[in-house]
Design an enzyme around this catalytic site. Structure first.
Site, PDB file in Angstrom:
ATOM      1  N   GLY A 527       0.833  -1.202   0.000  1.00 27.17           N
ATOM      2  CA  GLY A 527       0.000   0.000   0.000  1.00 27.17           C
ATOM      3  C   GLY A 527       0.860   1.241   0.000  1.00 27.17           C
ATOM      4  O   GLY A 527       2.066   1.182   0.237  1.00 27.17           O
ATOM      5  N   ARG A 528       0.221   2.359  -0.247  1.00 31.61           N
ATOM      6  CA  ARG A 528       0.931   3.609  -0.369  1.00 31.61           C
ATOM      7  C   ARG A 528       0.023   4.729   0.099  1.00 31.61           C
ATOM      8  O   ARG A 528      -1.194   4.584   0.059  1.00 31.61           O
ATOM      9  CB  ARG A 528       1.265   3.854  -1.838  1.00 31.61           C
ATOM     10  N   GLY A 529       0.580   5.827   0.499  1.00 32.88           N
ATOM     11  CA  GLY A 529      -0.248   6.966   0.883  1.00 32.88           C
ATOM     12  C   GLY A 529      -0.250   7.139   2.395  1.00 32.88           C
ATOM     13  O   GLY A 529       0.382   6.360   3.105  1.00 32.88           O
ATOM     14  N   GLY A 532       3.340   7.455   3.714  1.00 35.44           N
ATOM     15  CA  GLY A 532       4.397   6.474   3.538  1.00 35.44           C
ATOM     16  C   GLY A 532       3.964   5.245   2.768  1.00 35.44           C
ATOM     17  O   GLY A 532       2.832   5.121   2.319  1.00 35.44           O
ATOM     18  N   VAL A 534       3.582   1.072   2.653  1.00 37.12           N
ATOM     19  CA  VAL A 534       3.336  -0.027   3.582  1.00 37.12           C
ATOM     20  C   VAL A 534       3.863  -1.334   2.987  1.00 37.12           C
ATOM     21  O   VAL A 534       3.630  -1.624   1.814  1.00 37.12           O
ATOM     22  CB  VAL A 534       1.827  -0.183   3.860  1.00 37.12           C
ATOM     23  N   LYS A 548       4.682   0.217   8.048  1.00 37.48           N
ATOM     24  CA  LYS A 548       4.592   1.470   7.303  1.00 37.48           C
ATOM     25  C   LYS A 548       5.839   2.296   7.536  1.00 37.48           C
ATOM     26  O   LYS A 548       6.209   2.597   8.666  1.00 37.48           O
ATOM     27  CB  LYS A 548       3.361   2.242   7.775  1.00 37.48           C
ATOM     28  N   ASP A 640      -8.631  11.894   7.565  1.00 38.39           N
ATOM     29  CA  ASP A 640      -8.421  11.344   6.232  1.00 38.39           C
ATOM     30  C   ASP A 640      -9.203  10.035   6.068  1.00 38.39           C
ATOM     31  O   ASP A 640      -8.638   8.993   5.745  1.00 38.39           O
ATOM     32  CB  ASP A 640      -6.923  11.128   5.973  1.00 38.39           C
TER      33      ASP A 640
END
Ligand SMILES: *[C@@H]1O[C@H](CO)[C@@H](O)[C@H](O)[C@H]1NC(C)=O
Ligand SMILES: *[C@@H]1O[C@H](CO)[C@@H](O)[C@H](O)[C@H]1NC(C)=O
Length: 796
Positions: A527-529, A532, A534, A548, A640
């Site tokens: 994952g991203r965002g 950072g 993950v 992360k 978020d």
């Protein structure tokens, strides 16, 4: 190195050695070390340790052993042993003498013997400081040890130093006062290692958790040898099965193991001469659980920047202005027995404050009214705990209010008995930076048009908390979070109780190399965002983790630790559990539980989620956010909320991820100052961000509403052709609402074929809730717990 400076350095070193020339390696019979000559010391052969006199106050000296090299930045000596910590000697005529009879004696001008090794009647002896830091008195002929400092430790254990049934570590009174303090570490009568607090008026055990049986704490009571050791690689082993390695285990470093004045037992290491000591292990992870930190009638609470602070209970004032260990006393009232107690006294309700011990007893299945009148009838009852356990509400009347701490994880409320006249008075505690008054200002918060007023206050407040640029997490004074526990759902309470146990367990610090190994060199990106990337990893205990790596986290170590340990304490079945973190040089990593089914975003695009699942996901997500907003004492705004941050476990239960991150990161996505405070993801962001309006928990409610709409329609708000602009997501909203309506009409048409009536009903409720959540006016939106109620009461 600069060529000119080299000869200078040699000269300086030569001078240093010249000055130290009176430092010896041995003290022989008949000779002594004098307090008046600071260079009369004993050095270990490798010069790492020094024994001698050092000042502890005005004209007051102690004799002890310390690391020769102080930390360069603080210049503090690291003292590892003291002969006379509670009886400092005069700065004149005091000396340590090795008498001709073999007795080692510390004497003062007026007192012949302040301390002695009790080794008289030996015909030959010499004193030697070994490379281990052990000061040893040898019988010269056979090198028999007559006495050694290792057998009478002060507050510190060194590698190779045996800790036995005859030794204990007693903390210093404070960081600057070496005399005996309140905490001792020792082998108890049941053969287990314990920490005991012995304060001005009470004493109690608090480590390991006193309510655990030894085997529950992983200790054995069967081994009577009572021996523990600690080695220079960082491994601690004890006969009661307390075995651990420090976080930097394996490196051969200078190490100490110390009972610290704040009641925590810590291990420290440093790489080289003059470096700072780093904490590499500590016994108590939640500093407020240490007894005696805040004395009677006060309670400890967690503060990100400084770790913890004490506050008096309402109606009580501090006994000694500078010393919290004396606690607080009643502000001019007495609880003495009165026949009309019921008329004169009432209770102040303080949610989630634990006061350990001093119960009159446990009274099961009591209503709040019954508990109140029980406490009113007991004339010395100072208050009571009221909490849910074993399937019923329980009442714990208290004889004394001690060991208080406030924790979001504690399930139970404290009721403090006070004269009615004091019930409504406001108590202002000067050490308390968020009193009720300040909170009122907090709620209004941040209007840019008024830079002199609340915003400046906010910024000051924020920087006091840890230098945040923009506050996303509000620490709100506790008294105003007024929800009574009486109306809480039992299941919710059980979940919290479960969390309490979990929070007490696994949260820990990882080393960078550990995480590098776990992720096989940060190989598998999942994952991203959210600041950072993950990675998937497998920890040394075989647990699968999501790790992360934070990109632009410029928080200093202490600050980062403060924030992270707060997040580590949050527990809810709909929040991703944080297992630990890593902070090392520039590296900042967070270790979470791994979620099998990935993000909601991923699952929305595939077709695995039926309406029932979607409903459950909406409900679970709402519960997680409600916990963040309301159950936590520290209001945590997520800021978020989006499908990427809602993860699904193997049963498709949702867990909210990335909460609290906005606080860890000092993001500046937009350089223009107009936008510098904006957090979150376009499409999901509430209009308040754009319109410069106060940021409250309602921003998360808005984002949640958009997520629900997306779950209903499959339409991603960030991919719509609508330009995100000062108008907020208005246009998107129109499009998506229209799309929802189409879907509903469609569903209605196909009611008999595609959907059951039940599904249709669910869909309608979701739409209704979502539309309420995305109202322009934040005040008109429901709170997250209202959303939970709305969804719960329509359960099928
Ligand atoms: C250190 O603490 C002890 C005990 O509280 C006290 O008697 C002594 O005066 C203190 N010493 C200094 C130098 O403050
Ligand atoms: C608790 O008390 C109520 C009323 O006094 C009673 O109906 C109930 O059965 C009791 N519950 C338990 C678990 O004892």
């Amino acid at each position: 190195m600069n060529r000119v400076s080299f000869p200078c350095l040699v000269l300086v070193l030569a001078l240093v050695f010249a000055c130290r020339s009176s430092a010896a390696f041995n003290l022989s019979m008949g000779s002594s070390l004098s307090v008046e000559n600071p260079y009369q010391t004993l050095l270990s052969p490798d010069a790492v340790f020094t024994a001698g006199f050092f000042p502890v106050g005005v004209n007051a000296f102690c004799f002890g052993v310390w690391f020769s090299e102080p930390s360069t930045s603080t210049h503090n000596l690291t003292v590892v042993w003291i002969a006379n910590r509670d009886e400092p000697v005069n700065g004149q005529h005091s000396k340590l003498t090795l008498h001709k009879n073999g007795n080692l004696v510390l004497s003062d001008l007026n007192r012949f013997t302040v301390w002695s090794s009790n080794t008289a009647s030996n015909s030959s002896a010499h004193l030697h400081l070994r490379n281990t830091g052990n000061l040893v008195l040898f019988a010269a002929r056979h090198n028999v040890v007559l006495w050694e400092s290792f057998s009478s430790p002060t507050d510190t254990l060194l590698p190779q130093q045996l800790f036995t049934r005859n030794t204990q570590l007693i903390s210093s009174r404070s960081v600057t006062n070496y005399s005996s303090g309140y905490y001792s570490f020792y082998f108890d009568k049941d053969n287990t290692l314990r920490i005991l607090y012995t304060g001005p008026d009470v004493s109690s055990l608090f480590w390991y958790d006193p309510w655990l049986l030894s085997y529950q704490a992983g200790r054995s009571t069967y081994n009577n040898t009572r021996i523990a050791t600690f080695d220079s690689l960082g491994s601690f082993t004890s006969s009661d099965n307390l075995i651990f390695s420090t976080i930097d285990y394996g490196a051969k470093l200078q190490r100490i193991f110390r009972m610290d004045p704040d009641g925590n037992l810590r291990s420290y290491s440093r790489k080289g001469l003059g470096d700072e000591w780093n904490v590499t292990w500590e016994a108590v992870l939640q500093p407020c659980k240490i007894h005696g930190i805040c004395g009677a009638n006060s309670y400890c609470s967690y503060v990100p920047s400084t770790g913890r602070k004490c506050s008096c209970l309402p109606g009580y004032i501090m006994v000694r202005n500078t010393d919290w260990s004396y606690g607080c006393k009643p502000a001019g009232f007495s609880l003495s027995c009165k026949s009309n107690a019921k008329k004169e006294f009432g209770f102040v309700h303080l949610p989630r404050i634990e006061m350990y011990g001093y119960d009159y007893g446990v009274y099961g299945n009591y209503t709040l009214d019954q508990c109140e009148s029980l406490c009113l009838d007991l004339c010395n009852c100072t208050g009571f705990h009221y909490k849910f356990g074993d399937g019923q509400y329980q009442c714990y009347p208290k004889a004394q209010l001690r060991n208080g701490y406030r924790s979001p994880a504690f399930v139970g409320d404290l009721y403090v008995k006070l004269p009615k006249g004091l019930l409504n008075a406001t108590f202002r505690d000067p050490n308390n930076m968020c009193s009720a008054k300040l909170t009122e200002q907090l709620d209004r918060t941040y209007e840019r048009s008024n830079p002199n007023g609340s915003i400046q206050f906010m910024l000051k407040f924020a920087s006091a908390l840890g230098g945040l640029e923009v506050v996303c997490i509000f620490v709100v004074w506790f008294f105003v979070t007024r929800r009574s526990s009486g109306d809480k759902k039992d299941s919710e309470l059980e979940v919290l109780a479960q969390g309490y146990l979990q929070a007490a367990g696994g949260f820990r610090r990882f080393t960078y190399s550990e995480l590098k190994k776990a992720t096989k060199g940060f190989k598998e990106e999942i994952g991203r965002g959210g600041g950072g990337v993950v990675y998937k990893g497998i920890l040394s205990d075989q647990r699968v983790a999501a790790i992360k790596q934070l990109n632009d986290c410029n928080r200093g170590e202490a600050e980062f630790l403060g924030e992270v340990s707060l997040l580590g304490k949050l527990y809810h079945m709909n929040l991703i559990e944080m297992w630990g973190y890593c902070v090392e040089n520039k590296h900042r990593l967070l270790v979470y539980e791994y979620m099998e089914h990935g993000s909601l975003e991923k699952n929305l695009s595939s077709d695995v989620l039926d309406w029932r699942k979607r409903y459950e996901i909406a409900l679970g997500t709402a519960k997680g956010l409600a916990y963040l907003h309301e159950e936590c004492l520290e209001w945590v705004l997520h800021c978020d909320v989006k499908p990427q941050n809602i993860l699904l476990d193997s049963d498709y239960n949702p867990k909210v991820a990335d909460f609290g991150l906005s606080k860890l990161l000092n993001r500046s996505e937009h350089t223009s100052s107009e936008f510098s405070r904006i957090r979150g993801t376009r499409g999901y962001m509430a209009p308040e961000w754009v319109h410069n309006m106060p940021i409250t928990s309602k921003v998360d409610v808005y984002s949640y509403g958009i997520v629900v709409l997306e779950m209903l329609t499959g339409k991603n708000p960030t991919e719509s052709n609508v330009q995100w602009d000062e108008g907020g997501g208005e246009t998107y909203k129109k499009i998506i609402v229209q799309s929802v309506m189409e879907k509903i009409n469609l569903a209605a048409h196909h009611a008999e074929t595609n959907m059951g009536g039940e599904d249709e009903e669910k869909l309608e409720i979701l739409v209704e809730v979502a539309l309420q959540c995305i109202q322009e006016d934040g005040n008109a939106r429901p709170s997250m717990s209202q959303v939970v109620e709305m969804l719960l009461h329509r359960e099928f």
